[in-house]
Design a protein around this motif. Structure first.
Motif, PDB file in Angstrom:
ATOM      1  N   ARG A 142       0.781  -1.141   0.146  1.00  0.00           N
ATOM      2  CA  ARG A 142       0.018  -0.095   0.141  1.00  0.00           C
ATOM      3  C   ARG A 142       0.904   1.350  -0.139  1.00  0.00           C
ATOM      4  O   ARG A 142       0.643   2.073  -0.886  1.00  0.00           O
ATOM      5  CB  ARG A 142      -0.735  -0.136   1.318  1.00  0.00           C
ATOM      6  N   ALA A 194       1.510   3.862  -3.444  1.00  0.00           N
ATOM      7  CA  ALA A 194       0.978   5.264  -3.317  1.00  0.00           C
ATOM      8  C   ALA A 194       2.170   6.066  -3.533  1.00  0.00           C
ATOM      9  O   ALA A 194       1.966   7.194  -4.005  1.00  0.00           O
ATOM     10  CB  ALA A 194       0.812   5.514  -1.667  1.00  0.00           C
ATOM     11  N   LYS A 203       0.814   6.658 -11.356  1.00  0.00           N
ATOM     12  CA  LYS A 203      -0.132   5.785 -12.130  1.00  0.00           C
ATOM     13  C   LYS A 203      -1.050   6.347 -12.961  1.00  0.00           C
ATOM     14  O   LYS A 203      -1.603   7.566 -12.800  1.00  0.00           O
ATOM     15  CB  LYS A 203      -1.078   4.865 -10.983  1.00  0.00           C
ATOM     16  N   ASP A 249      -9.453   2.488 -13.523  1.00  0.00           N
ATOM     17  CA  ASP A 249      -9.223   3.779 -12.588  1.00  0.00           C
ATOM     18  C   ASP A 249      -7.823   3.221 -11.776  1.00  0.00           C
ATOM     19  O   ASP A 249      -7.754   2.380 -11.131  1.00  0.00           O
ATOM     20  CB  ASP A 249     -10.476   3.927 -11.590  1.00  0.00           C
ATOM     21  N   GLN A 254      -6.519   4.390  -9.085  1.00  0.00           N
ATOM     22  CA  GLN A 254      -6.803   4.188  -7.648  1.00  0.00           C
ATOM     23  C   GLN A 254      -7.316   2.994  -7.141  1.00  0.00           C
ATOM     24  O   GLN A 254      -7.078   2.154  -6.382  1.00  0.00           O
ATOM     25  CB  GLN A 254      -7.180   5.308  -6.916  1.00  0.00           C
ATOM     26  N   GLN A 255      -8.381   2.546  -8.063  1.00  0.00           N
ATOM     27  CA  GLN A 255      -8.722   1.267  -7.757  1.00  0.00           C
ATOM     28  C   GLN A 255      -8.019  -0.027  -8.202  1.00  0.00           C
ATOM     29  O   GLN A 255      -7.951  -1.027  -7.338  1.00  0.00           O
ATOM     30  CB  GLN A 255     -10.185   1.189  -8.801  1.00  0.00           C
ATOM     31  N   ASP A 284      -5.642  -0.246  -5.456  1.00  0.00           N
ATOM     32  CA  ASP A 284      -6.419  -0.908  -3.982  1.00  0.00           C
ATOM     33  C   ASP A 284      -6.472  -2.300  -4.388  1.00  0.00           C
ATOM     34  O   ASP A 284      -6.226  -3.088  -3.252  1.00  0.00           O
ATOM     35  CB  ASP A 284      -7.771  -0.420  -3.896  1.00  0.00           C
TER      36      ASP A 284
END
Length: 313
Positions: A215, A219, A223, A241, A243-244, A247
């Motif tokens: 994680r 970050a 991306k 997406d 960020q998806q 995750d």
């Protein structure tokens, strides 16, 4: 014709992989050089000369497999086959999901190599050697294997790590629980239950420290939206997406690789051809057992690349 590119995971590595690509194509050689630079290590020399036991180490095998996959992708692109024009989806088995995302442009090659080195080290460090284990269970349904894991866990960790298809599931967790589950699976009618020679209980809740490390690492890297959707291991859904995607990669460290469902999803959503890009033919064999209506082709040699380009251009 609708095509998906798939990318292999750990276990497909072999000494010598990618050398013929590097010798035949400058684009491939440039990929290996960049990965060496990113890792401050002559990884390509290890890939081509061994020793095998060092290549098999998680921290080496993961970026090495990605490098071979990306070398093949770059050669295909140079030959006139950009992903965004001809490929509908990408997906990868476990670490192969990073290869898929690098191929689709979500991560740079440099960052992907570094992420996989971090991932490999974090997964190895999450559980002391000898405390975790994994086993392959052949010939039981997923619901039966889930029941066996729950019975064997007894307050510990034992869960399905990979649903590979073709009647093969891999379980992971605390070594005593996994050993007990393997015995129970045999008693319940499994054709085989085999403890695997792995160094850590991958894709289990015991990998939580590695998930947190990923994680943090994800970050910190740039991306972008992939050129084509990636079908995520843990959700079997196409994502664009960034960020998806990040995750889901975090969840993947402790979650199930739903490969059987991924191949079935391709068949239901208009894909008729799967090209496995990179070392080995593991995913090609699994695809043929999961959905015989899909055309599955392994692409890892200069001759394979020539065949693909002739077929698609």
């Amino acid at each position: 014709m609708s095509i998906a590119f798939t990318f292999p995971g750990q276990g497909s590595q072999a000494v010598g992989m990618g050398r013929d690509l590097a010798e035949a194509f400058p684009e491939a050689r440039a990929v290996f050089d960049e990965v060496d630079e990113a890792l401050h290590q002559p990884l390509s020399k290890l890939m081509w000369e061994g020793p095998e036991d060092e290549l098999t180490l998680t921290a080496n095998a993961q970026p090495a497999l990605m490098a071979v996959s990306l070398a093949a992708v770059r050669v295909l692109e140079k030959g006139g086959l950009p992903l965004k024009d001809r490929i509908a989806y990408v997906a990868g088995h476990s670490l192969g999901e990073y290869s898929a995302l690098a191929a689709a442009g979500t991560f740079s090659l440099f960052d992907t190599a570094r992420l996989l080195r971090i991932r490999g080290n974090a997964m190895q460090a999450a559980v002391p050697v000898g405390e975790g284990g994994m086993a392959a269970i052949i010939g039981l349904e997923p619901t039966d294997v889930e029941a066996v894991c729950a019975e064997a866990a007894k307050g510990s960790v034992c869960q399905i790590a990979n649903d590979n298809g073709g009647g093969q599931l891999v379980i992971s967790g605390a070594k005593p629980a996994v050993e007990a589950a393997a015995r129970l699976a045999t008693e319940r009618g499994a054709k085989r239950a085999i403890m695997l020679p792995v160094s850590a209980p991958f894709h289990s809740a015991l990998m939580a420290p590695a998930a947190e490390r990923m994680r943090e690492a994800l970050a910190e890297v740039a991306k972008t939206a992939p050129a084509v959707p990636v079908v995520a291991n843990v959700t079997v859904s196409p994502l664009t997406d960034p960020q998806q995607i990040a995750d889901r990669l975090v969840e993947q460290v402790t979650g199930r690789v739903r490969w059987r469902e991924t191949v079935e999803w391709f068949g239901r959503n208009g894909v008729d051809t799967l090209y496995e890009i990179g070392s080995g033919k593991v995913l090609t064999g699994l695809a043929r057992r999961i959905d015989r209506d899909l055309d599955a082709v392994a692409v890892n040699t200069p001759a394979d690349i020539e065949t693909v380009l002739k077929a698609l251009l």
